[in-house]
Structure formats: C-alpha cells, structure tokens
Design a protein around this motif. Structure first.
Motif, short mmCIF file in Angstrom:
data_model
loop_
_atom_site.label_atom_id
_atom_site.label_comp_id
_atom_site.label_asym_id
_atom_site.label_seq_id
_atom_site.Cartn_x
_atom_site.Cartn_y
_atom_site.Cartn_z
N ASP A 28 0.85 -1.19 0.00
CA ASP A 28 0.00 0.00 0.00
C ASP A 28 0.89 1.23 0.00
O ASP A 28 2.11 1.15 0.03
N TRP A 29 0.26 2.40 -0.02
CA TRP A 29 1.01 3.65 -0.09
C TRP A 29 1.65 4.01 1.25
O TRP A 29 2.64 4.75 1.29
N SER A 30 1.11 3.48 2.34
CA SER A 30 1.76 3.70 3.62
C SER A 30 3.12 3.00 3.67
O SER A 30 4.04 3.47 4.34
N ALA A 31 3.25 1.89 2.96
CA ALA A 31 4.55 1.22 2.87
C ALA A 31 5.56 2.09 2.12
O ALA A 31 6.75 2.10 2.43
N VAL A 32 5.08 2.83 1.11
CA VAL A 32 5.96 3.77 0.40
C VAL A 32 6.43 4.86 1.37
O VAL A 32 7.61 5.23 1.39
N ALA A 33 5.50 5.38 2.19
CA ALA A 33 5.89 6.36 3.20
C ALA A 33 6.88 5.77 4.19
O ALA A 33 7.79 6.47 4.67
N ALA A 34 6.74 4.48 4.49
CA ALA A 34 7.67 3.82 5.40
C ALA A 34 9.08 3.75 4.81
O ALA A 34 10.07 3.88 5.54
N VAL A 35 9.17 3.57 3.49
CA VAL A 35 10.49 3.60 2.84
C VAL A 35 11.13 4.97 3.03
O VAL A 35 12.31 5.08 3.36
N GLY A 36 10.34 6.03 2.82
CA GLY A 36 10.87 7.38 3.02
C GLY A 36 11.25 7.63 4.47
O GLY A 36 12.29 8.23 4.75
N ALA A 37 10.42 7.17 5.41
CA ALA A 37 10.71 7.38 6.83
C ALA A 37 11.93 6.58 7.27
O ALA A 37 12.77 7.07 8.03
N PHE A 38 12.04 5.34 6.79
CA PHE A 38 13.19 4.50 7.13
C PHE A 38 14.48 5.15 6.63
O PHE A 38 15.48 5.25 7.37
N THR A 39 14.46 5.62 5.40
CA THR A 39 15.63 6.30 4.84
C THR A 39 15.95 7.56 5.64
O THR A 39 17.11 7.84 5.94
N ALA A 40 14.92 8.32 6.00
CA ALA A 40 15.12 9.56 6.74
C ALA A 40 15.77 9.30 8.10
O ALA A 40 16.69 10.02 8.51
N VAL A 41 15.30 8.27 8.80
CA VAL A 41 15.85 7.98 10.13
C VAL A 41 17.32 7.59 10.04
O VAL A 41 18.16 8.08 10.81
N VAL A 42 17.66 6.73 9.09
CA VAL A 42 19.05 6.29 8.96
C VAL A 42 19.95 7.45 8.55
O VAL A 42 21.06 7.62 9.07
N VAL A 43 19.49 8.26 7.60
CA VAL A 43 20.28 9.42 7.17
C VAL A 43 20.50 10.38 8.33
O VAL A 43 21.61 10.90 8.53
N ILE A 44 19.47 10.62 9.12
CA ILE A 44 19.61 11.52 10.26
C ILE A 44 20.59 10.97 11.28
O ILE A 44 21.38 11.71 11.88
N ILE A 45 20.56 9.66 11.50
CA ILE A 45 21.52 9.05 12.44
C ILE A 45 22.95 9.35 12.01
O ILE A 45 23.82 9.70 12.83
N VAL A 46 23.22 9.26 10.71
CA VAL A 46 24.57 9.52 10.20
C VAL A 46 24.90 11.00 10.28
O VAL A 46 25.97 11.40 10.75
#
Length: 513
Positions: free
Chosen positions: A428-446
């Motif tokens: 679903d489209w919420s899974a697409v948002a999860a891809v963006g959120a997952f990427t955002a969290v990892v990028v912010i950690i770095v």
C-alpha cells in the motif's frame, strides 16, 4: 404494508443527533449569510488585502471542516516553501508554517468537539514510535527546564522557544495522523511532498547557478535573520534558508519518489525527472555532509526495496548531478586550498564547539540533564548574531543530557525495526511512506554527527509526517506479534490433526500419498 418511521429505521438516538446537527448547520449558514457580507464590507473599506485574507481563511476553514485531510496535504506541501521565512516577518511571533499548523490544529480541535457525541469512547492508542517521540519531546523541554530551575539558572525566552520545538513537530504528526485515514489520502500526501520538493530543489539549482533572478527573489523573504551575505554564496538554501535542510528534504523525497515508481510503475517520466531534480539539488546545496547523506540514502532505498541492483544507476545519477551543480561543487572544493588544507567552515565549527559549548557541557554535572534547551549562544561578531551547535550528538547532551540521548537511541531503535518491517512489501502507499521514513531515520543518524538534523526546519516536519503516514493501516507491533504467536500455536495444534485426517482419507480412498 407498514412503513417504519425514520426514527425506527435509524434509531431514535441517531435520528435525534442527526436532526440536532442539521439544525446547527442551518443556524450556522444563516448566521454566516448575514454576518459575513457585513464583516467583509467593513474590511474592504479599511483594507482590501485584509478582506481578501479573511475571505481566504474562511474559505479554507470551510474546506478543511468538510475535508480534514486537506490540512495534511497543505501542511506537507507548504512547509518546505515557507518555513525559511523568519518569525515575525509575515505572522507575528511565528513562522508561516507554524502559524498554519496552529490554525489547522485549532480548527480541527473545534471540529472534534462540535461533532463529538457524549458517551462515545475515546480511543487513543500510542505505539512504540509515538512513545519514543513523546519521550524525546519531554527530555528536550520539561527535564532540562526543571534542571535549570533547581540550579537557579535564568530561563530565557530562547529556552522556552527551543523547548517547544519537538512539541511543534509532534503537532504536525498529530495533524497528519488524525486527518489521513485512507490509502488514497496517503497517496495525495506523498504527491504533495514530491511536488513541493521539486519546487524546492528547482529553486536551489537556479539559486546556485544564479539565473532567472532566483537569488533576488529569495532576498525578499528568505533571508535568515536579515543576513543577505549568505545568499551571495553559490549554495542552494532555497526557500528553507538552510542548505543542509534543503538537501535533507530532497533526499527524503528521493526515497519517496523511487518507492512510488517501484510500486505502481505509473507517472514514470514525472517521477524520474523529480529524482533527477532531487539529486542535483542535493549537490547544489554545497554540503559535504549532504552528499554523504545522499550516498547513505541510496543504499537505504536499495535495501528497503530489496533491490540492490538499483545501485548500478547511482554513478550515472551522481555524475550528472556533479556536472549540473558544478558552481556549488567548485566553491566547496576551493576550501581545501586554504593554509590549513581544510575548509574554513570545518575549522570554525571545531573552534565554536571547543569555545562556546563543550566547556559548559562538561562542567560539573551538566552532562547529566543538559545545559539548557537553547541550542545557540549570542555572538555579536557573527553575521546572524548567533553561534549554533554544529554537532547533533553534542546537541542531545546539551539540550537534555543523558535522558535525551537515551530517548533518541530508543526512537532510532524502534523506528528502524518497525519501519523495516512495514516497507518489506509495497502493498500500500503507507509502505511507500515507510520507505521514506526509514531512509530519513538512517540518514539523520549519520548526519547527526555534524548537525542536529532532528530539529531542522523542513527536515523534521517531513520526518514526522512520514512517520504518521507509515502508521496508517498498520497494526501495532505488539498486536502483530501476538497475532503471529497465536497463529503459530494454532498451526502447532492443528498440524497433527490435519495429518491424521489426511491419513484417514488416504486409507478410505486407497490413495498412497
């Protein structure tokens, strides 16, 4: 044949409630029809712009009252375009995006109480990610302020402002989470984010190239603290007035666009062009840390989509971006020709941490509960008048000490785990948002090694919105785990029974399996 009365068909309670709401709507319409023309006529006599603004506010209020999800669309679309305007420039005290969020929150709260039926149970379910975000908000506000009070330190207005920052982002989360309920609405939110980011990235590229008068346009409203010299540097700060924040928003939207493209395979040309703008715009921001974040994001996207073969396109995209954003690239590379062999910004960053922040942070017991919520100190020799903390992990200890650091680690742990599961299949489209959120969290950690990206305007707004969108249509991890365990127990019990039934059937039919 007897026809039942409407009250019987609907239930007397429902009929009464519907009639009451109908009467309220009629009274409201009559009052509006009488009062609004008089008010607008009086405003026109005083100020045509004021009358136009009031008309726009009334029209927007009506739309959001009927379609609350519009509030989420607008907050996601407008924030990257107006968040770089200084507080008090257009709206007293607040930035325009903050004023918009406050207006939406007040309107939606009023709508809730007007439509609330007494006796209706209120269900407020807080998941692990939400709990960790609340913990971060508490440890950046209540804990350090209480520690300052006990130590007898003066609490300034700047401390109060910074203490409210995470609560503001939680407000954005609540607006999106409370108004978006269907996957079609999630789809609209994702497109609102991508569309806004294309404008943001396009302006950043044009600003770097200094064409089409974009720098002069940004000089009108998007000048941080009136420091116009910052816009003379060939770096794409765009409408966020902060190059690093601009790059963050573009990187997160790159993940959204790639996931959208991978899920539906529709609007291919638009999404590919958007991805190109995002990559070029990231280089146009002229931040070494942003380029590192882009590389991390590309790897995260490939892992989240379970398609490592996507990495083969990365060199081509990066090469095109370097060529297109060459003025910003050359400007940053010139920094290595200094006498110290390092860019001056790196040397200044290290000097500021050693001079203004680390001595106070590691003095006495300050590291336990932080120094103060305010993440900047007044330095009149600076163009903006302040020196900010340019180290995200230093900011965690400065603003909330060990409790804030622990809350942030907790958030990263549960967010990565839950989002990784959520984006496993793009169902679903919420899974697409999860891809963006997952990427955002990892990028912010770095990138927190360099700056407090968790609180950057635009960056944090989009992160919290994506977390809210990813949670729509998802069972909490505890419920999913319980369901899985129940299914496993059921399979364990039923498997021998099914085997015995099959053997009995084989015996009766003479079939040797």
């Amino acid at each position: 044949m007897t026809v039942a009365a409407p009250s019987v068909l609907l239930g007397s309670g429902q009929a009464t409630d519907r009639a009451r709401r109908l009467r309220l709507d009629l009274v409201g319409l009559v009052a509006a029809g009488v009062c609004l023309p008089v008010m607008l006529g009086a405003l026109v006599a005083v100020s045509a712009m004021a009358a136009l603004a009031v008309t726009a506010v009334i029209g927007l209020s009506i739309v959001i009252w009927r379609k609350p999800a519009v509030a989420a669309y607008l907050i996601i679309f407008m924030t990257p375009l107006v968040a770089g305007i200084d507080r008090g420039r257009i709206v007293p005290v607040l930035r325009p995006n903050e004023a918009l969020a406050v207006f939406f929150a007040g309107l939606l709260t009023l709508r809730f109480f007007v439509q609330y039926r007494p006796g209706t149970p209120l269900r407020l379910r807080v998941g692990r990610i939400e709990a960790s975000l609340i913990a971060i908000a508490i440890t950046t506000s209540i804990t350090p302020l209480a520690w300052m009070f006990l130590q007898g330190k003066e609490i300034t207005g700047d401390d109060i402002t910074y203490a409210l920052v995470l609560w503001k982002f939680l407000g954005v989360y609540a607006i999106v989470r409370g108004t978006v309920h269907t996957q079609r609405q999630v789809w609209f939110c994702l497109w609102a984010s991508v569309s806004s980011a294309v404008i943001l990235g396009g302006l950043a590229i044009l600003q770097t190239l200094d064409v089409l008068g974009v720098r002069a346009l940004l000089m009108r409203y998007w000048v941080p603290f009136g420091f116009e010299a910052q816009l003379e540097i060939p770096r794409g700060s765009s409408t966020l007035s902060l190059p690093a924040a601009t790059a963050d928003v573009l990187i997160f939207n790159l993940a959204i666009a790639v996931a959208m493209l991978w899920k539906s395979r529709r609007h291919i040309a638009l999404l590919v062009m958007a991805c190109l703008v995002f990559v070029i715009g990231t280089f146009a921001a002229g931040e070494f840390s942003s380029v590192l974040g882009l590389v991390v994001a590309v790897i995260c996207i490939a892992f989240a989509l379970r398609r490592l073969d996507l990495l083969k396109y990365a060199p081509v995209g990066l090469s095109v971006a370097v060529i297109a954003a060459w003025p910003a690239v050359t400007h940053r590379l010139e920094g290595f020709q200094s006498a110290q062999g390092l860019p001056n910004s790196w040397i200044v960053r290290w000097y500021n941490l050693q001079t203004y922040f680390w001595p106070d942070l590691f003095h006495g017991s300050n590291v336990l509960f932080g120094v103060r919520p305010s993440a900047r100190v007044v330095v009149l020799t600076q163009g903006t008048g302040y020196v900010w903390i340019e180290s995200g992990y230093t900011w965690l200890l400065w603003g909330g000490g060990i409790p804030l650091f622990a809350a942030y680690v907790w958030f990263c742990r549960v967010a990565i785990k839950d989002l990784w599961i959520r984006c496993r299949d793009l169902t679903d489209w919420s899974a697409v948002a999860a891809v963006g959120a997952f990427t955002a969290v990892v990028v912010i950690i770095v990138l927190m090694n360099f700056d407090p990206h968790l609180t950057y305007r635009g960056t944090a707004d989009l992160l919290f919105a994506l977390l809210a969108l990813a949670a729509i249509g998802k069972d909490p991890p505890e419920a999913a785990s319980a369901t899985a365990e129940a299914q496993e127990v059921e399979d364990t019990v039923e498997k021998p029974q099914r085997g015995a039934m099959m053997r009995s059937a084989d015996t009766l039919t003479g079939v040797d399996r």
